[in-house]
Design a protein around this motif. Sequence first.
Motif, PDB file in Angstrom:
ATOM      1  N   LEU A   1      -1.905  -3.625   2.794  1.00 22.61           N
ATOM      2  CA  LEU A   1      -2.456  -3.097   1.547  1.00 22.61           C
ATOM      3  C   LEU A   1      -1.476  -3.394   0.421  1.00 22.61           C
ATOM      4  O   LEU A   1      -0.270  -3.164   0.570  1.00 22.61           O
ATOM      5  CB  LEU A   1      -2.685  -1.585   1.658  1.00 22.61           C
ATOM      6  CG  LEU A   1      -3.716  -1.125   2.697  1.00 22.61           C
ATOM      7  CD1 LEU A   1      -3.717   0.390   2.795  1.00 22.61           C
ATOM      8  CD2 LEU A   1      -5.114  -1.646   2.357  1.00 22.61           C
TER       9      LEU A   1
ATOM     10  N   ALA B   1     -12.378   6.307   5.112  1.00 24.15           N
ATOM     11  CA  ALA B   1     -11.342   5.630   4.324  1.00 24.15           C
ATOM     12  C   ALA B   1      -9.950   6.118   4.727  1.00 24.15           C
ATOM     13  O   ALA B   1      -9.015   5.318   4.878  1.00 24.15           O
ATOM     14  CB  ALA B   1     -11.578   5.849   2.834  1.00 24.15           C
ATOM     15  N   ASN B   2      -9.807   7.427   4.925  1.00 23.51           N
ATOM     16  CA  ASN B   2      -8.512   7.990   5.346  1.00 23.51           C
ATOM     17  C   ASN B   2      -8.095   7.458   6.713  1.00 23.51           C
ATOM     18  O   ASN B   2      -6.936   7.110   6.936  1.00 23.51           O
ATOM     19  CB  ASN B   2      -8.569   9.523   5.375  1.00 23.51           C
ATOM     20  CG  ASN B   2      -8.639  10.122   3.982  1.00 23.51           C
ATOM     21  OD1 ASN B   2      -8.227   9.490   3.008  1.00 23.51           O
ATOM     22  ND2 ASN B   2      -9.172  11.332   3.874  1.00 23.51           N
TER      23      ASN B   2
ATOM     24  N   GLY C   1     -12.579   1.199   1.202  1.00 20.23           N
ATOM     25  CA  GLY C   1     -11.542   2.040   1.805  1.00 20.23           C
ATOM     26  C   GLY C   1     -10.260   2.148   1.010  1.00 20.23           C
ATOM     27  O   GLY C   1      -9.565   3.161   1.086  1.00 20.23           O
ATOM     28  N   TYR C   2      -9.941   1.111   0.223  1.00 24.76           N
ATOM     29  CA  TYR C   2      -8.678   1.145  -0.539  1.00 24.76           C
ATOM     30  C   TYR C   2      -8.860   0.725  -1.994  1.00 24.76           C
ATOM     31  O   TYR C   2      -8.503   1.458  -2.913  1.00 24.76           O
ATOM     32  CB  TYR C   2      -7.642   0.243   0.130  1.00 24.76           C
ATOM     33  CG  TYR C   2      -6.290   0.274  -0.557  1.00 24.76           C
ATOM     34  CD1 TYR C   2      -5.440   1.367  -0.422  1.00 24.76           C
ATOM     35  CD2 TYR C   2      -5.869  -0.795  -1.352  1.00 24.76           C
ATOM     36  CE1 TYR C   2      -4.207   1.394  -1.068  1.00 24.76           C
ATOM     37  CE2 TYR C   2      -4.635  -0.777  -1.988  1.00 24.76           C
ATOM     38  CZ  TYR C   2      -3.805   0.319  -1.841  1.00 24.76           C
ATOM     39  OH  TYR C   2      -2.583   0.345  -2.471  1.00 24.76           O
ATOM     40  N   TRP C   3      -9.447  -0.440  -2.201  1.00 21.27           N
ATOM     41  CA  TRP C   3      -9.535  -0.974  -3.573  1.00 21.27           C
ATOM     42  C   TRP C   3     -10.364  -0.104  -4.499  1.00 21.27           C
ATOM     43  O   TRP C   3     -10.055   0.006  -5.688  1.00 21.27           O
ATOM     44  CB  TRP C   3     -10.076  -2.401  -3.538  1.00 21.27           C
ATOM     45  CG  TRP C   3      -9.003  -3.424  -3.346  1.00 21.27           C
ATOM     46  CD1 TRP C   3      -8.415  -4.197  -4.307  1.00 21.27           C
ATOM     47  CD2 TRP C   3      -8.375  -3.794  -2.114  1.00 21.27           C
ATOM     48  NE1 TRP C   3      -7.453  -5.016  -3.746  1.00 21.27           N
ATOM     49  CE2 TRP C   3      -7.415  -4.796  -2.402  1.00 21.27           C
ATOM     50  CE3 TRP C   3      -8.526  -3.382  -0.791  1.00 21.27           C
ATOM     51  CZ2 TRP C   3      -6.614  -5.379  -1.431  1.00 21.27           C
ATOM     52  CZ3 TRP C   3      -7.729  -3.959   0.187  1.00 21.27           C
ATOM     53  CH2 TRP C   3      -6.785  -4.943  -0.134  1.00 21.27           C
TER      54      TRP C   3
ATOM     55  N   LYS D   1      -2.654  -0.644   7.107  1.00 20.35           N
ATOM     56  CA  LYS D   1      -1.670  -0.107   6.161  1.00 20.35           C
ATOM     57  C   LYS D   1      -0.636  -1.156   5.754  1.00 20.35           C
ATOM     58  O   LYS D   1      -0.243  -1.243   4.590  1.00 20.35           O
ATOM     59  CB  LYS D   1      -0.959   1.102   6.797  1.00 20.35           C
ATOM     60  CG  LYS D   1      -0.048   1.865   5.848  1.00 20.35           C
ATOM     61  CD  LYS D   1       0.772   2.903   6.596  1.00 20.35           C
ATOM     62  CE  LYS D   1      -0.068   4.089   6.997  1.00 20.35           C
ATOM     63  NZ  LYS D   1       0.755   5.186   7.583  1.00 20.35           N
TER      64      LYS D   1
ATOM     65  N   ARG E   1      -0.063   0.187  -4.517  1.00 22.97           N
ATOM     66  CA  ARG E   1      -1.089   0.816  -5.362  1.00 22.97           C
ATOM     67  C   ARG E   1      -0.752   0.747  -6.854  1.00 22.97           C
ATOM     68  O   ARG E   1      -1.573   0.328  -7.674  1.00 22.97           O
ATOM     69  CB  ARG E   1      -1.274   2.274  -4.923  1.00 22.97           C
ATOM     70  CG  ARG E   1      -2.428   2.967  -5.622  1.00 22.97           C
ATOM     71  CD  ARG E   1      -2.568   4.414  -5.161  1.00 22.97           C
ATOM     72  NE  ARG E   1      -3.617   5.087  -5.888  1.00 22.97           N
ATOM     73  CZ  ARG E   1      -4.896   5.130  -5.525  1.00 22.97           C
ATOM     74  NH1 ARG E   1      -5.274   4.527  -4.419  1.00 22.97           N
ATOM     75  NH2 ARG E   1      -5.798   5.769  -6.256  1.00 22.97           N
TER      76      ARG E   1
ATOM     77  N   VAL F   1      -7.197   3.437   6.418  1.00 20.32           N
ATOM     78  CA  VAL F   1      -5.904   3.061   5.833  1.00 20.32           C
ATOM     79  C   VAL F   1      -4.719   3.608   6.627  1.00 20.32           C
ATOM     80  O   VAL F   1      -3.574   3.269   6.338  1.00 20.32           O
ATOM     81  CB  VAL F   1      -5.790   3.479   4.347  1.00 20.32           C
ATOM     82  CG1 VAL F   1      -6.847   2.792   3.511  1.00 20.32           C
ATOM     83  CG2 VAL F   1      -5.853   4.991   4.177  1.00 20.32           C
TER      84      VAL F   1
ATOM     85  N   ASN G   1     -12.933  -2.953   3.350  1.00 17.82           N
ATOM     86  CA  ASN G   1     -11.615  -2.595   2.792  1.00 17.82           C
ATOM     87  C   ASN G   1     -11.713  -2.363   1.285  1.00 17.82           C
ATOM     88  O   ASN G   1     -10.948  -1.586   0.716  1.00 17.82           O
ATOM     89  CB  ASN G   1     -10.563  -3.675   3.109  1.00 17.82           C
ATOM     90  CG  ASN G   1     -10.812  -5.029   2.432  1.00 17.82           C
ATOM     91  OD1 ASN G   1     -11.864  -5.283   1.853  1.00 17.82           O
ATOM     92  ND2 ASN G   1      -9.838  -5.912   2.530  1.00 17.82           N
TER      93      ASN G   1
END
Length: 226
Positions: free
Chosen positions: A200, A187-188, A160-162, A197, A203, A191, A157
């Motif tokens: 998370l 990654a798309n 993928g996001y951070w 989702k 952002r 998430v 993760n």
Amino acid sequence: MAEEVLVFGAWGSPFSRRVEMALKLKGIEYKYIEEDITNKSPSLLKYNPVHKKIPVLVHNGKPVAESLVILEYIDETWKDSPILSKDPSERANARFWAKFIDEKCLPAIFKACWGEEKEHEKALEEATELLQFLENELKEKRYFGGETVGLLDIAANIIGYWLGVFEEASGTELLTREKFPKLCNWANEFVSVSAIKENLPPREKLIAYLRNRFGVGTASKYTRHL
């Protein structure tokens, strides 16, 4: 008697979010307790006296610490929607790469984003080289775990996001589609999974927090201005 599941975490931590992601994927109800990492609660210190840090899972009064250990505990305790393969080789492989992300990738990424200016290019090179290993490991799979999200996906993760948040907060460019098409596609996909989702952090809030704590980053003069 109903099970009691508590999660001690911090809103912006990829490590405590891993625990929540796994519980959500399994459909396990839990109570979340937000910790102030600058002023740790007596409960956190009681349940994790060795490391004194989040995340901690408390299941019917019994604490489990360290995010990767907790993920395995969750998978062994609640058998539905497994996140680890039954195949010993595949399980070992997932553990190897999860450890690789925490011990090699994350420090290198952080150094590339907020390390010393004079070492920036070298740090970028090292982080890029490490990410290439993960790009290769994906092969043609949808997720690291195959067709469904597994332990390694949850551990990743951070990528993928951070990582995208780190890039924007610091002004660094690492995970480009040109260099890492498979990781970007993964990654798309990752998430977009509802259980992911939902867990998370916002952002913009995370970007503001990171800039406030670490600054814009030494990378901004090399890449884009923020």
